[in-house]
Motif scaffolding. Structure first.
Motif, PDB file in Angstrom:
ATOM      1  N   GLU A  30      -5.276 -17.520 -30.529  1.00 19.16           N
ATOM      2  CA  GLU A  30      -4.159 -17.748 -29.602  1.00 19.16           C
ATOM      3  C   GLU A  30      -3.496 -16.435 -29.208  1.00 19.16           C
ATOM      4  O   GLU A  30      -3.421 -15.489 -29.984  1.00 19.16           O
ATOM      5  CB  GLU A  30      -3.121 -18.659 -30.263  1.00 19.16           C
ATOM      6  CG  GLU A  30      -1.944 -18.993 -29.363  1.00 19.16           C
ATOM      7  CD  GLU A  30      -0.966 -19.981 -29.988  1.00 19.16           C
ATOM      8  OE1 GLU A  30      -0.270 -20.681 -29.241  1.00 19.16           O
ATOM      9  OE2 GLU A  30      -0.891 -20.037 -31.230  1.00 19.16           O
ATOM     10  N   PHE A  31      -3.000 -16.393 -27.974  1.00 18.41           N
ATOM     11  CA  PHE A  31      -2.183 -15.279 -27.483  1.00 18.41           C
ATOM     12  C   PHE A  31      -0.747 -15.798 -27.434  1.00 18.41           C
ATOM     13  O   PHE A  31      -0.373 -16.523 -26.517  1.00 18.41           O
ATOM     14  CB  PHE A  31      -2.643 -14.846 -26.090  1.00 18.41           C
ATOM     15  CG  PHE A  31      -2.175 -13.476 -25.675  1.00 18.41           C
ATOM     16  CD1 PHE A  31      -0.833 -13.133 -25.698  1.00 18.41           C
ATOM     17  CD2 PHE A  31      -3.088 -12.511 -25.247  1.00 18.41           C
ATOM     18  CE1 PHE A  31      -0.399 -11.873 -25.315  1.00 18.41           C
ATOM     19  CE2 PHE A  31      -2.664 -11.237 -24.845  1.00 18.41           C
ATOM     20  CZ  PHE A  31      -1.315 -10.926 -24.882  1.00 18.41           C
ATOM     21  N   VAL A  33       3.323 -14.972 -27.319  1.00 21.51           N
ATOM     22  CA  VAL A  33       4.279 -13.940 -26.931  1.00 21.51           C
ATOM     23  C   VAL A  33       5.667 -14.311 -27.421  1.00 21.51           C
ATOM     24  O   VAL A  33       6.141 -15.427 -27.177  1.00 21.51           O
ATOM     25  CB  VAL A  33       4.305 -13.762 -25.399  1.00 21.51           C
ATOM     26  CG1 VAL A  33       5.405 -12.782 -24.990  1.00 21.51           C
ATOM     27  CG2 VAL A  33       2.958 -13.265 -24.899  1.00 21.51           C
ATOM     28  N   LYS A 179      -5.438  -9.627 -21.044  1.00 23.45           N
ATOM     29  CA  LYS A 179      -5.692 -11.058 -21.191  1.00 23.45           C
ATOM     30  C   LYS A 179      -7.188 -11.339 -21.134  1.00 23.45           C
ATOM     31  O   LYS A 179      -7.709 -12.156 -21.909  1.00 23.45           O
ATOM     32  CB  LYS A 179      -4.958 -11.834 -20.088  1.00 23.45           C
ATOM     33  CG  LYS A 179      -5.129 -13.344 -20.183  1.00 23.45           C
ATOM     34  CD  LYS A 179      -4.580 -13.885 -21.495  1.00 23.45           C
ATOM     35  CE  LYS A 179      -4.726 -15.396 -21.578  1.00 23.45           C
ATOM     36  NZ  LYS A 179      -4.254 -15.936 -22.868  1.00 23.45           N
ATOM     37  N   GLN A 182      -8.724 -10.270 -24.436  1.00 25.49           N
ATOM     38  CA  GLN A 182      -8.356 -11.206 -25.501  1.00 25.49           C
ATOM     39  C   GLN A 182      -9.219 -12.461 -25.446  1.00 25.49           C
ATOM     40  O   GLN A 182      -9.694 -12.961 -26.472  1.00 25.49           O
ATOM     41  CB  GLN A 182      -6.868 -11.569 -25.384  1.00 25.49           C
ATOM     42  CG  GLN A 182      -6.374 -12.492 -26.488  1.00 25.49           C
ATOM     43  CD  GLN A 182      -6.382 -13.964 -26.093  1.00 25.49           C
ATOM     44  OE1 GLN A 182      -6.374 -14.306 -24.913  1.00 25.49           O
ATOM     45  NE2 GLN A 182      -6.411 -14.842 -27.088  1.00 25.49           N
ATOM     46  N   GLN A 183      -9.454 -12.951 -24.233  1.00 28.28           N
ATOM     47  CA  GLN A 183     -10.286 -14.144 -24.084  1.00 28.28           C
ATOM     48  C   GLN A 183     -11.745 -13.851 -24.424  1.00 28.28           C
ATOM     49  O   GLN A 183     -12.412 -14.661 -25.078  1.00 28.28           O
ATOM     50  CB  GLN A 183     -10.162 -14.679 -22.655  1.00 28.28           C
ATOM     51  CG  GLN A 183      -8.798 -15.261 -22.338  1.00 28.28           C
ATOM     52  CD  GLN A 183      -8.642 -15.662 -20.887  1.00 28.28           C
ATOM     53  OE1 GLN A 183      -9.258 -15.082 -19.998  1.00 28.28           O
ATOM     54  NE2 GLN A 183      -7.802 -16.647 -20.627  1.00 28.28           N
ATOM     55  N   THR A 188      -6.828 -13.210 -31.882  1.00 23.66           N
ATOM     56  CA  THR A 188      -5.498 -13.728 -32.180  1.00 23.66           C
ATOM     57  C   THR A 188      -4.501 -12.601 -31.931  1.00 23.66           C
ATOM     58  O   THR A 188      -4.617 -11.530 -32.520  1.00 23.66           O
ATOM     59  CB  THR A 188      -5.396 -14.196 -33.644  1.00 23.66           C
ATOM     60  OG1 THR A 188      -6.449 -15.118 -33.921  1.00 23.66           O
ATOM     61  CG2 THR A 188      -4.048 -14.863 -33.905  1.00 23.66           C
ATOM     62  N   VAL A 189      -3.534 -12.846 -31.058  1.00 24.04           N
ATOM     63  CA  VAL A 189      -2.591 -11.801 -30.652  1.00 24.04           C
ATOM     64  C   VAL A 189      -1.162 -12.316 -30.793  1.00 24.04           C
ATOM     65  O   VAL A 189      -0.841 -13.410 -30.317  1.00 24.04           O
ATOM     66  CB  VAL A 189      -2.832 -11.355 -29.190  1.00 24.04           C
ATOM     67  CG1 VAL A 189      -1.785 -10.324 -28.762  1.00 24.04           C
ATOM     68  CG2 VAL A 189      -4.234 -10.792 -29.022  1.00 24.04           C
ATOM     69  N   TYR A 191       2.321 -10.836 -29.518  1.00 25.43           N
ATOM     70  CA  TYR A 191       2.751  -9.822 -28.557  1.00 25.43           C
ATOM     71  C   TYR A 191       4.241 -10.013 -28.329  1.00 25.43           C
ATOM     72  O   TYR A 191       4.702 -11.145 -28.145  1.00 25.43           O
ATOM     73  CB  TYR A 191       1.964 -10.043 -27.266  1.00 25.43           C
ATOM     74  CG  TYR A 191       2.127  -9.020 -26.168  1.00 25.43           C
ATOM     75  CD1 TYR A 191       1.106  -8.120 -25.885  1.00 25.43           C
ATOM     76  CD2 TYR A 191       3.256  -8.993 -25.352  1.00 25.43           C
ATOM     77  CE1 TYR A 191       1.211  -7.205 -24.841  1.00 25.43           C
ATOM     78  CE2 TYR A 191       3.374  -8.085 -24.314  1.00 25.43           C
ATOM     79  CZ  TYR A 191       2.355  -7.194 -24.059  1.00 25.43           C
ATOM     80  OH  TYR A 191       2.467  -6.298 -23.023  1.00 25.43           O
ATOM     81  N   MET A 202       0.386 -13.889 -19.582  1.00 30.32           N
ATOM     82  CA  MET A 202      -0.570 -13.637 -20.657  1.00 30.32           C
ATOM     83  C   MET A 202      -0.574 -14.691 -21.759  1.00 30.32           C
ATOM     84  O   MET A 202      -1.591 -14.917 -22.402  1.00 30.32           O
ATOM     85  CB  MET A 202      -0.303 -12.259 -21.291  1.00 30.32           C
ATOM     86  CG  MET A 202      -0.569 -11.103 -20.351  1.00 30.32           C
ATOM     87  SD  MET A 202      -0.713  -9.497 -21.195  1.00 30.32           S
ATOM     88  CE  MET A 202       0.938  -9.284 -21.827  1.00 30.32           C
ATOM     89  N   ALA A 203       0.555 -15.344 -21.996  1.00 31.87           N
ATOM     90  CA  ALA A 203       0.684 -16.169 -23.191  1.00 31.87           C
ATOM     91  C   ALA A 203       0.000 -17.527 -23.070  1.00 31.87           C
ATOM     92  O   ALA A 203       0.032 -18.161 -22.015  1.00 31.87           O
ATOM     93  CB  ALA A 203       2.164 -16.379 -23.501  1.00 31.87           C
ATOM     94  N   ASN A 204      -0.607 -17.973 -24.169  1.00 36.76           N
ATOM     95  CA  ASN A 204      -0.936 -19.390 -24.332  1.00 36.76           C
ATOM     96  C   ASN A 204       0.340 -20.161 -24.646  1.00 36.76           C
ATOM     97  O   ASN A 204       0.565 -21.249 -24.130  1.00 36.76           O
ATOM     98  CB  ASN A 204      -1.936 -19.606 -25.470  1.00 36.76           C
ATOM     99  CG  ASN A 204      -3.251 -18.898 -25.232  1.00 36.76           C
ATOM    100  OD1 ASN A 204      -3.679 -18.086 -26.047  1.00 36.76           O
ATOM    101  ND2 ASN A 204      -3.900 -19.172 -24.114  1.00 36.76           N
TER     102      ASN A 204
END
Length: 337
Positions: A30-31, A33, A179, A182-183, A188-189, A191, A202-204
């Motif tokens: 997951e990203f 933020v 992004k 990351q994909q 796993t980020v 931020y 950018m965020a999930n």
């Protein structure tokens, strides 16, 4: 990659409560933020996950392993700081290879070269590998700083506003690249930023944080359309949400306890006033190419919304306003449904 779970984490510095009862689960790949202003506790949260600060209470788990009292070097995390923090006397290649030559994670040189070249290609800096860090532009230095984290392939990437010192266009370009990377990596980020555009693009999921407390967590769409309170509502939206005292503009029947109406641009219907039925006056219009920001006065209250670029409204015009499914808040700023 791995999931990360913070459970009831507290951290104080003297009398200042930097993080308070922080409970947050970041899924594998997951990203996420953390969004909030300076002093909200975003960086402290990153430092707690990294092990650079010990929590006063609570626990932190990475990949199902409790790391609360484990040293930073044993947590398998990487940290991208706001400043580039490169080794100026080393080439780009050596900067990227440096984490892979540490005593605890040393790799064969052939594998190091392969991984460095892969990351350099991903970041589009392959032609800069022989350059000294001091011979790079700001954007290139930030790519190297990000690349130095990416070569490690840790359990989680921690990123502390890594794009904030770049100019607007470069920031937009690197948002898209980060992004995409990351994909591609399934990384796993975690931020942190104060920039709503970074969070939205950018965020999930976004976690809105204030004074060390996590106020709401949800997808960018959820945070925007269904904020828990006024604070969350004001974090997202450009122009910002208008907070209008109930009764200033006709709104029909209000929910019980509602004292403030939250109106984003899509919550306001604007028309040129007819037969003297004016609700607001146009103060001035910001022409921004694909859209116009319309500045209005209603009584003694100022509003900003969007207008069609082809609109013929001008400063001094009288307009009528109507609400379309606005948000409602009580005197404490909490949402009323």
């Amino acid at each position: 990659m791995a999931d990360v779970i913070l459970s009831g984490v507290d951290k104080s510095f003297g009398p200042v409560r930097a993080v308070s009862d922080m409970s947050l689960a970041i899924a594998d790949g997951e990203f996420l933020v953390l969004l909030g202003p300076t002093g909200a506790g975003k960086t402290t949260t990153l430092r707690l996950v990294a092990g650079l600060e010990p929590p006063d209470a609570g626990s932190i788990a990475i990949g199902g392993r409790d790391v609360t009292r484990i040293a930073p070097a044993e947590r398998d995390v990487t940290f991208v700081f706001q400043q580039y923090s490169l080794y100026p006397h080393l080439s780009v290649y050596e900067n990227l290879a440096f984490p892979l030559r540490s005593p605890t994670r040393r790799m064969p040189e052939a594998e190091i070269r392969k991984r460095v070249e892969e990351i350099a290609a991903m970041l589009r800096i392959s032609q800069k590998l022989d350059n000294r860090a001091t011979r790079l532009s700001g954007g290139e230095m930030q790519r190297v700083a990000i690349g130095r984290a990416l070569v490690r392939r840790p359990a989680i990437y921690l990123m502390d506003e890594p794009l904030s010192s770049l100019d607007a266009k470069l920031r937009a370009d690197l948002r898209l690249e980060l992004k995409r990377i990351q994909q591609d990596l399934g990384a796993t980020v975690l931020y942190v930023t104060h920039d709503q555009t970074e969070a939205m693009t950018m965020a999930n999921r976004i976690g809105v944080i204030s004074a060390g407390r996590l106020i709401q967590v949800g997808s960018p769409r959820e945070i925007y359309t269904d904020p828990r309170n006024v604070y969350v509502a004001t974090r997202l939206g450009q122009p910002a949400i208008n907070l209008i005292p109930a009764g200033l503009i006709p709104a029909g029947s209000l929910p019980s306890g509602a004292t403030t109406i939250g109106a984003r641009t899509e919550h306001l219907r604007i028309a040129r006033a007819t037969n003297g039925a004016a609700t607001a006056k146009v103060d001035w219009i910001e022409h921004l190419g694909d859209q116009n920001h319309l500045h209005l006065t209603v009584g003694n209250h100022k509003l900003v919304t969007l207008a069609d670029p082809s609109s013929d409204l001008a400063g001094g015009d009288a307009v009528s306003l109507a609400f379309v499914n606005p948000l409602f808040f009580d005197t404490a700023g909490d949402r009323v449904r």
